[in-house]
Scaffold this active site. Structure first.
Site, PDB file in Angstrom:
ATOM      1  N   LYS A  62      70.078  44.405  11.821  1.00  0.00           N
ATOM      2  CA  LYS A  62      70.676  45.121  12.955  1.00  0.00           C
ATOM      3  C   LYS A  62      72.116  45.433  12.609  1.00  0.00           C
ATOM      4  CE  LYS A  62      69.292  45.809  17.303  1.00  0.00           C
ATOM      5  NZ  LYS A  62      67.940  45.659  17.653  1.00  0.00           N
TER       6      LYS A  62
HETATM    7  N1  GLU Z   1      66.363  48.946  18.163  1.00  0.00           N
HETATM    8  C1  GLU Z   1      64.986  48.707  18.443  1.00  0.00           C
HETATM    9  C2  GLU Z   1      64.731  47.221  18.609  1.00  0.00           C
HETATM   10  O1  GLU Z   1      65.608  46.470  18.967  1.00  0.00           O
HETATM   11  C3  GLU Z   1      64.065  49.389  17.456  1.00  0.00           C
HETATM   12  C4  GLU Z   1      64.205  48.963  16.034  1.00  0.00           C
HETATM   13  C5  GLU Z   1      63.394  49.813  15.065  1.00  0.00           C
HETATM   14  O2  GLU Z   1      62.656  50.682  15.491  1.00  0.00           O
HETATM   15  O3  GLU Z   1      63.554  49.575  13.852  1.00  0.00           O
HETATM   16  O4  GLU Z   1      63.641  46.759  18.484  1.00  0.00           O
END
Ligand code: GLU
Length: 422
Positions: free
Chosen positions: A107
């Site tokens: 992230k």
């Molecule tokens: N940001 C989203 C999550 O927290 C999607 C992550 C993604 O699709 O890689 O799951």
């Protein structure tokens, strides 16, 4: 608003330790998973509209990749910092493992308030951040996606910048460096609604198990961005009634119910904000949290359900569309009060599952119909729910701890099979 004494990453450790203790996890593997693998912090300059140069700080934390490439979103928010990114990256490792996807967890984001920047500035921030990340992301290595305040347009800029900085022959091999792209630029049908669809799929499974009839069930939503708005859309399909919505621009309430699709249209033409929607009354934050309803869907930021706010809730179920909305202490309060909870790492896993199907289509140069994508997401999320639910029964524990157990078992097995290099 952070109200706990601990950091959010420490909260993740509390959740992790509870599950690791329950399964008597191998101590070596436990120590690997209790740390993040790589923490990338970049400082980069951007020329702002008025000509001055401003420095920005961006983060990408890669927690673990034993099950596959790092995967997870990028957010643009003043609250983005290393601790936040570490927590969110760790949750992604659990989330992809629970969903049975061949991914690890990551992230990141940039610490700034995009509502105070022009579109041109946001584009330049995005492109320069991508350039600064360089080879720390890649289609088979670490694949970003949308998160808070980022979306398909952001992904298109990242893709374009990434492609433009590769050699000629490589440029068309990297469409899958990001997911959540616009359809024209290699995005998949259904990725826009995937998270909300997954949220409602898990709610429907919980309702079946707990004998709640969703038709005419009442609910409230916090946050009306991608996750909140699509969750409300799919709740309407089930016949449920949206009593109240809160976002940064205001809080809406209607005893008769708010039409989510109408509100979505309104938000689209009002910069994403719902505050001035005319067909509802206004209530206070405290009234919103205390409202009697069947379900509460937090779909905004973390740390919303705390020791102070958990006693206010007057619902039967909390479905975590957001990442980390509930602190460990609040979890205990909800359990004591008999309020059910579908944890984030399961509840919002439809999003990354949609991302996986986009990634697969890009890799294979394929194009799938909307129904096919949605059915595949439904199947994965339903399987994830069934696994977590049966694990909760077997271990006589709550769904969050059970979700962690499912994830930790998968990861532990992979480490045992492979051993530790060298
Ligand atoms: N940001 C989203 C999550 O927290 C999607 C992550 C993604 O699709 O890689 O799951």
């Amino acid at each position: 608003m952070k109200t706990t004494h601990r950091s959010i990453y420490e909260d993740v450790q509390v959740q992790f330790n509870k599950a690791a203790d329950l399964i008597n996890m191998n101590p070596g593997i436990r120590s690997i998973l209790s740390q993040t693998a790589n923490e990338i912090v970049v400082h980069f300059p951007v020329k702002m509209d008025d000509g001055h140069v401003r420095m920005f700080t961006g983060y990408r934390v890669q927690h673990n990749n034993i099950l596959g490439p790092y995967k997870g979103g990028l957010r643009y928010h003043p609250s983005v910092d290393l601790d936040d990114a570490k927590a969110l990256a760790t949750w992604m490792t659990w989330k992809t493992a629970i969903a049975g996807l061949p991914y690890g967890g990551a992230k990141g984001g940039v610490q700034f308030d995009p509502s105070k920047c022009s579109v041109g500035e946001i584009e330049r921030i995005t492109r320069r951040f991508t350039y600064s990340l360089g080879n720390n992301i890649g289609p088979e290595y670490d694949i970003p996606a949308p998160d808070v305040n980022t979306g398909p347009q952001t992904m298109a800029w990242i893709l374009d910048t990434y492609m433009s900085t590769r050699s000629q022959g490589e440029r068309n091999n990297c469409l899958h460096v990001v997911t959540g792209k616009p359809i024209n630029s290699g995005g998949t049908l259904g990725r826009d609604r995937a998270t909300g669809f997954g949220v409602v799929t898990t709610i429907a499974e919980w309702a079946k198990e707990n004998k709640m009839n969703l038709s005419k069930a009442t609910y409230t939503v916090q946050g009306f961005g991608n996750v909140g708005s699509w969750s409300a859309h799919f709740m309407k399909e089930k016949g449920a009634i949206l009593l109240a919505v809160e976002d940064i621009s205001g809080i809406l309430y209607s005893e008769k119910g708010i039409d989510p699709d109408q509100l979505m249209e309104f938000a689209k033409s009002n910069n994403g904000k719902i505050g001035s929607y005319p067909n509802a009354a206004t209530i206070t934050h405290k009234e919103f949290l205390s409202l009697k309803a069947d379900i509460f869907i937090p779909a905004a930021l973390s740390n919303q359900i705390t020791l102070e706010t958990a006693p206010l809730l007057n619902v039967k179920l909390v479905a975590e569309g957001a990442n980390g909305p509930t602190t460990p202490e609040a979890d205990e309060v909800l359990q004591q009060r008999g309020i059910g909870l579908i944890p984030d790492v399961l509840c919002n896993s439809g999003g990354v599952t949609g991302s996986y199907f986009e990634w697969l289509q890009n890799k294979r140069s394929e194009y799938w119909e909307l129904e096919e994508v949605m059915e595949k997401i439904r199947k994965k999320v339903t399987e994830g729910y069934a696994n977590v639910s049966s694990t909760a029964k077997a271990h006589k524990t709550d769904l969050r701890t059970a979700a962690y157990i499912v994830a930790l078992n998968r990861l532990e097995k992979a480490y045992i099979e492979r051993g530790i290099f060298p």
